[in-house]
Structures are given as structure tokens and as C-alpha cells.
Design an enzyme around this catalytic site. Sequence first.
Site, PDB file in Angstrom:
ATOM      1  N   ASP A  59       0.796  -1.217  -0.011  1.00 57.32           N
ATOM      2  CA  ASP A  59      -0.042   0.235  -0.051  1.00 57.32           C
ATOM      3  C   ASP A  59       1.041   1.183   0.154  1.00 57.32           C
ATOM      4  O   ASP A  59       1.623   1.538   1.036  1.00 57.32           O
ATOM      5  CB  ASP A  59      -0.992   0.041   1.083  1.00 57.32           C
ATOM      6  CG  ASP A  59      -1.844   1.351   1.309  1.00 57.32           C
ATOM      7  OD1 ASP A  59      -1.645   2.289   0.597  1.00 57.32           O
ATOM      8  OD2 ASP A  59      -2.811   1.202   2.137  1.00 57.32           O
ATOM      9  N   SER A 139       0.062  13.141 -15.061  1.00 55.98           N
ATOM     10  CA  SER A 139      -1.213  13.142 -16.050  1.00 55.98           C
ATOM     11  C   SER A 139      -1.355  14.614 -16.771  1.00 55.98           C
ATOM     12  O   SER A 139      -1.098  15.721 -16.197  1.00 55.98           O
ATOM     13  CB  SER A 139      -2.577  12.800 -15.250  1.00 55.98           C
ATOM     14  OG  SER A 139      -3.705  12.995 -16.160  1.00 55.98           O
ATOM     15  N   TYR A 152      -8.256  15.434  -8.355  1.00 58.15           N
ATOM     16  CA  TYR A 152      -7.404  14.540  -8.927  1.00 58.15           C
ATOM     17  C   TYR A 152      -6.522  15.330  -9.745  1.00 58.15           C
ATOM     18  O   TYR A 152      -5.306  15.061  -9.862  1.00 58.15           O
ATOM     19  CB  TYR A 152      -8.329  13.681  -9.768  1.00 58.15           C
ATOM     20  CG  TYR A 152      -7.267  12.651 -10.859  1.00 58.15           C
ATOM     21  CD1 TYR A 152      -6.301  11.562 -10.387  1.00 58.15           C
ATOM     22  CD2 TYR A 152      -7.189  13.303 -12.204  1.00 58.15           C
ATOM     23  CE1 TYR A 152      -5.584  10.974 -11.241  1.00 58.15           C
ATOM     24  CE2 TYR A 152      -6.506  12.619 -12.862  1.00 58.15           C
ATOM     25  CZ  TYR A 152      -5.575  11.340 -12.344  1.00 58.15           C
ATOM     26  OH  TYR A 152      -4.654  10.578 -13.350  1.00 58.15           O
ATOM     27  N   LYS A 156      -2.166  15.555  -9.567  1.00 61.22           N
ATOM     28  CA  LYS A 156      -1.254  15.282 -10.802  1.00 61.22           C
ATOM     29  C   LYS A 156      -0.339  16.743 -10.878  1.00 61.22           C
ATOM     30  O   LYS A 156       0.493  16.485 -11.218  1.00 61.22           O
ATOM     31  CB  LYS A 156      -2.142  14.836 -12.007  1.00 61.22           C
ATOM     32  CG  LYS A 156      -2.377  13.458 -11.844  1.00 61.22           C
ATOM     33  CD  LYS A 156      -1.510  12.475 -11.301  1.00 61.22           C
ATOM     34  CE  LYS A 156      -1.990  11.003 -11.127  1.00 61.22           C
ATOM     35  NZ  LYS A 156      -1.117  10.224 -10.791  1.00 61.22           N
TER      36      LYS A 156
END
Length: 248
Positions: A59, A139, A152, A156
Site C-alpha cells: 500500500d 497526467s 485528482y 497530478k
Amino acid sequence: MRLQDKCAIITGAASGFGAGMARKFIAEGARVMLADIDGDAAEHLSAELGPAAIACQVDVSQADDMRRLSEAAMQSLGRIDILINNAGVTHLPQAMEDISEEDFDRVMAVNTKSVYLSARYIIPIMKAQGQGVVLNVASTAGVSPRPRLSWYNASKGWMITATRSMAVELAPEGIRVNALNPVAGETPLLKSFMGEDTPEIRARFLSTIPLGRFSTPEDMGNAACYLCSDEASMITGVCLEVDGGRCI
């Protein structure tokens, strides 16, 4: 065999972009530790790829797990030449104020804290070796954010800035740090990005990509192989779009 005898860790390696990079690296002569929270999937891929692939259940948001990963890599591989921080998650598309605190914390823990933790436990090993390569999978969302994926996107963007900061600090130690910025790809996260997977939503996504297709694990493997190879020995602090022209 551009990665002959290199030893690499790839997080999130059991599927999607991570699996694509693992396949490419082993084909190019590397030995790879496949780190993934899904231990069974990592073991399955390891069996497929052969003795050059070693599975490790991890993890990436947990310090004890990342310390254990660094120790397992040194025990199994003997050195760590390449670290790829690929593991990532997203939240479902929603208005930014409607994202739950639990989802926000999970995105930040997996997408950002994991990079900090890998640096804590693996960068000292690379410093002692006098060399190393780190590749962060960011991303296009960090460059050209899509609406309703705000946190999100932010995670990034953080990774892109972290990549450049790491590159500047670690260059005197002989450690290069770069990032890849893929557009949405044929991975388990695609449905989460879109909210639901329908032909209409796919067509809408694809209409924003000039080359007219999603990123593939093979695309990411090829780009990662170059940036992690000695051919890219003068490249650091670069965040390379693998996006079919989306960010133009």
C-alpha cells in the site's frame, strides 16, 4: 536491451500502465519488482513475466509498507537503479464541493504522499549508489485540467511540481527525475474518469485527443523505457506528454 541488468521498482505494476511498463522493462533486460496493493494480481503477472519479475504487495500510502518495499527490493535485486511512482487513484467526476473528505484524502495519500514516502526510503539508497532514475507518472490532468475532476487534477499538478523540485535537488547526487503525463488510457481507471463507460462518453473523450485514441500501456512502456535508459542521461526535470496531442 536498453535496460540490461538494471533493477527497477514499479508501483501499481499489476495492471494498466504499470503492467505495460513492467513488460517493456523486462523485454529490455531489466529485473523488476512489481509493487501493487493487489498482491494476487502482482503474483499472477510475475508468473507470466518470469524470473525477472518479483511481486510485492504494497500500500503505497503507508510508510511501513514503503519501507518494507525498499528492503525487499534490496534483498531481491541488490540495488535500485530505477523507481517508477505509477500507482494512482481518482475520484468519480463530481462538483469539487461534493467530493467526500474520504475520497479527497485517498486521492492525496495515493497520488502524492506515496511520492514523499518513496523518496524517504529509496532516495537514500540511490544517493549511496551515486546514481538512479525516478519516473513519476503524472497526467495531462495536471497540465490541462478536466472539469469535475478537480482534486485528482490538483494531485497530478502537485506531482509535476514535485518532479521538477526533485530533479533540481537530486541532480548533484547523480539522480535524474522525470515524469510522464498520459492522457486517459485503456486502464482500470478509465471508467472512473468518465463516470460511466458508454460509446457517447468515449466519443466525447476521444474528440479532445487529436490523434484520436487513448494512451495504451505499450505507449507508456516505450516512453518510460527511454527516460529511464542511459540514452536519456542528459534529461531531468522533464514532464513528457504521452497524450496524442491533447495538451497542444
